[in-house]
Motif scaffolding. Structure first.
Motif, short mmCIF file in Angstrom:
data_model
loop_
_atom_site.label_atom_id
_atom_site.label_comp_id
_atom_site.label_asym_id
_atom_site.label_seq_id
_atom_site.Cartn_x
_atom_site.Cartn_y
_atom_site.Cartn_z
N GLU A 40 44.41 82.01 35.43
CA GLU A 40 44.76 80.77 34.69
C GLU A 40 44.22 80.97 33.57
O GLU A 40 42.84 81.05 33.14
CB GLU A 40 44.42 79.46 35.28
CG GLU A 40 44.83 78.19 34.92
CD GLU A 40 44.59 77.07 35.65
OE1 GLU A 40 43.84 76.11 34.94
OE2 GLU A 40 44.52 77.13 36.81
N VAL A 41 45.04 80.81 32.58
CA VAL A 41 44.51 80.84 31.05
C VAL A 41 45.26 79.57 30.34
O VAL A 41 46.39 79.37 30.28
CB VAL A 41 45.23 82.27 29.98
CG1 VAL A 41 44.94 82.02 28.71
CG2 VAL A 41 44.54 83.47 30.83
N PRO A 42 44.49 78.81 29.75
CA PRO A 42 45.10 77.57 28.94
C PRO A 42 45.98 77.91 28.04
O PRO A 42 45.80 79.08 27.17
CB PRO A 42 43.33 76.95 28.32
CG PRO A 42 42.44 77.45 29.19
CD PRO A 42 42.94 78.97 29.60
N VAL A 43 46.78 76.98 27.81
CA VAL A 43 48.08 77.10 26.67
C VAL A 43 47.34 77.59 25.43
O VAL A 43 48.10 78.28 24.71
CB VAL A 43 48.75 75.70 26.60
CG1 VAL A 43 49.79 75.90 25.67
CG2 VAL A 43 49.21 75.50 28.14
N GLU A 44 46.47 77.13 25.08
CA GLU A 44 45.83 77.25 23.60
C GLU A 44 45.47 78.59 23.35
O GLU A 44 45.12 79.24 22.32
CB GLU A 44 44.64 76.27 23.20
CG GLU A 44 43.69 76.12 24.13
CD GLU A 44 43.77 74.77 24.82
OE1 GLU A 44 42.73 74.44 25.18
OE2 GLU A 44 44.76 74.63 25.71
N VAL A 50 44.22 87.37 26.33
CA VAL A 50 43.22 86.96 27.17
C VAL A 50 43.33 87.20 28.45
O VAL A 50 42.15 87.70 29.10
CB VAL A 50 42.88 85.31 26.86
CG1 VAL A 50 41.86 84.79 27.72
CG2 VAL A 50 42.53 85.00 25.44
N ALA A 51 44.38 86.98 29.14
CA ALA A 51 44.60 87.30 30.58
C ALA A 51 44.27 88.67 30.81
O ALA A 51 43.63 89.10 31.94
CB ALA A 51 45.90 86.87 30.91
N SER A 52 44.97 89.64 30.02
CA SER A 52 44.72 90.97 30.46
C SER A 52 43.46 91.58 30.27
O SER A 52 42.89 92.26 30.87
CB SER A 52 45.57 91.71 29.28
OG SER A 52 47.02 91.56 29.68
N SER A 53 42.88 90.93 29.32
CA SER A 53 41.37 91.44 28.97
C SER A 53 40.36 90.91 30.02
O SER A 53 39.53 91.56 30.52
CB SER A 53 40.82 90.76 27.75
OG SER A 53 39.42 90.99 27.39
N VAL A 70 41.84 93.01 47.17
CA VAL A 70 43.05 92.58 47.62
C VAL A 70 43.66 91.59 46.76
O VAL A 70 43.36 90.59 46.47
CB VAL A 70 42.79 91.78 49.02
CG1 VAL A 70 44.32 91.40 49.59
CG2 VAL A 70 41.99 92.62 50.29
N PRO A 71 44.59 92.28 45.73
CA PRO A 71 45.32 91.44 44.59
C PRO A 71 46.19 90.57 45.09
O PRO A 71 47.53 90.82 45.15
CB PRO A 71 45.56 92.62 43.82
CG PRO A 71 45.92 93.53 44.45
CD PRO A 71 45.17 93.41 45.81
N LEU A 72 46.04 89.23 45.49
CA LEU A 72 47.13 88.21 45.86
C LEU A 72 47.58 87.53 44.71
O LEU A 72 48.68 87.12 44.86
CB LEU A 72 46.32 87.02 46.75
CG LEU A 72 45.69 87.72 48.14
CD1 LEU A 72 44.89 86.70 48.58
CD2 LEU A 72 46.75 88.36 49.07
N CYS A 73 47.16 87.68 43.49
CA CYS A 73 47.67 86.86 42.34
C CYS A 73 48.62 87.85 41.74
O CYS A 73 48.37 89.13 41.31
CB CYS A 73 46.47 86.86 41.37
SG CYS A 73 47.04 86.52 39.64
N PRO A 74 49.82 87.32 41.46
CA PRO A 74 51.01 88.19 40.87
C PRO A 74 50.72 88.74 39.54
O PRO A 74 51.10 90.05 39.20
CB PRO A 74 52.04 87.12 40.67
CG PRO A 74 51.63 85.89 41.63
CD PRO A 74 50.25 85.79 41.70
N PHE A 75 49.65 88.04 38.76
CA PHE A 75 49.42 88.60 37.56
C PHE A 75 48.56 89.78 37.64
O PHE A 75 48.65 90.73 36.93
CB PHE A 75 48.73 87.50 36.53
CG PHE A 75 48.38 88.22 35.12
CD1 PHE A 75 49.67 87.89 33.97
CD2 PHE A 75 47.45 88.60 34.78
CE1 PHE A 75 49.40 88.64 32.88
CE2 PHE A 75 47.14 89.24 33.52
CZ PHE A 75 47.89 89.07 32.44
#
Length: 93
Positions: A40-44, A50-53, A70-75
């Motif tokens: 989760e990355v805030p909208v701002e 940020v998410a990739s980093s 175990v990567p359950l998160c789609p991102f």
């Protein structure tokens, strides 16, 4: 931009604290396995990489600790598909 990775074990999440907001990846740890469940990355902060980093630093921490992922998160799954060098961390069952 470089951000400091924080492993907030009490909240079961990795974090970047940026300005007054928190980007995070939630996890469940079970022995030598770690399940990444939600990014989760805030909208701002969107559109700044940020998410990739965050995923990259989390994967490096997992590798350093010798855990199986175990990567359950789609991102996180999508990131690993784009960066197959991280597939070595993924638990094969």
């Amino acid at each position: 931009m470089e951000y400091e990775l924080i492993n907030n074990e009490n909240e079961h999440r990795y974090e970047f604290q940026i300005d007054d907001v928190i980007a995070k990846i939630e996890y469940i740890r079970s022995g030598e396995k770690i399940y990444l469940t939600h990014t989760e990355v805030p909208v701002e902060l969107e559109g700044r990489g940020v998410a990739s980093s965050l995923v990259k630093k989390v994967l490096a921490d997992i590798q350093e600790k010798g855990l199986k992922l175990v990567p359950l998160c789609p991102f996180v799954n999508a990131y690993i598909r784009r960066h197959p060098e991280w597939e070595v961390l993924v638990l094969k069952e």
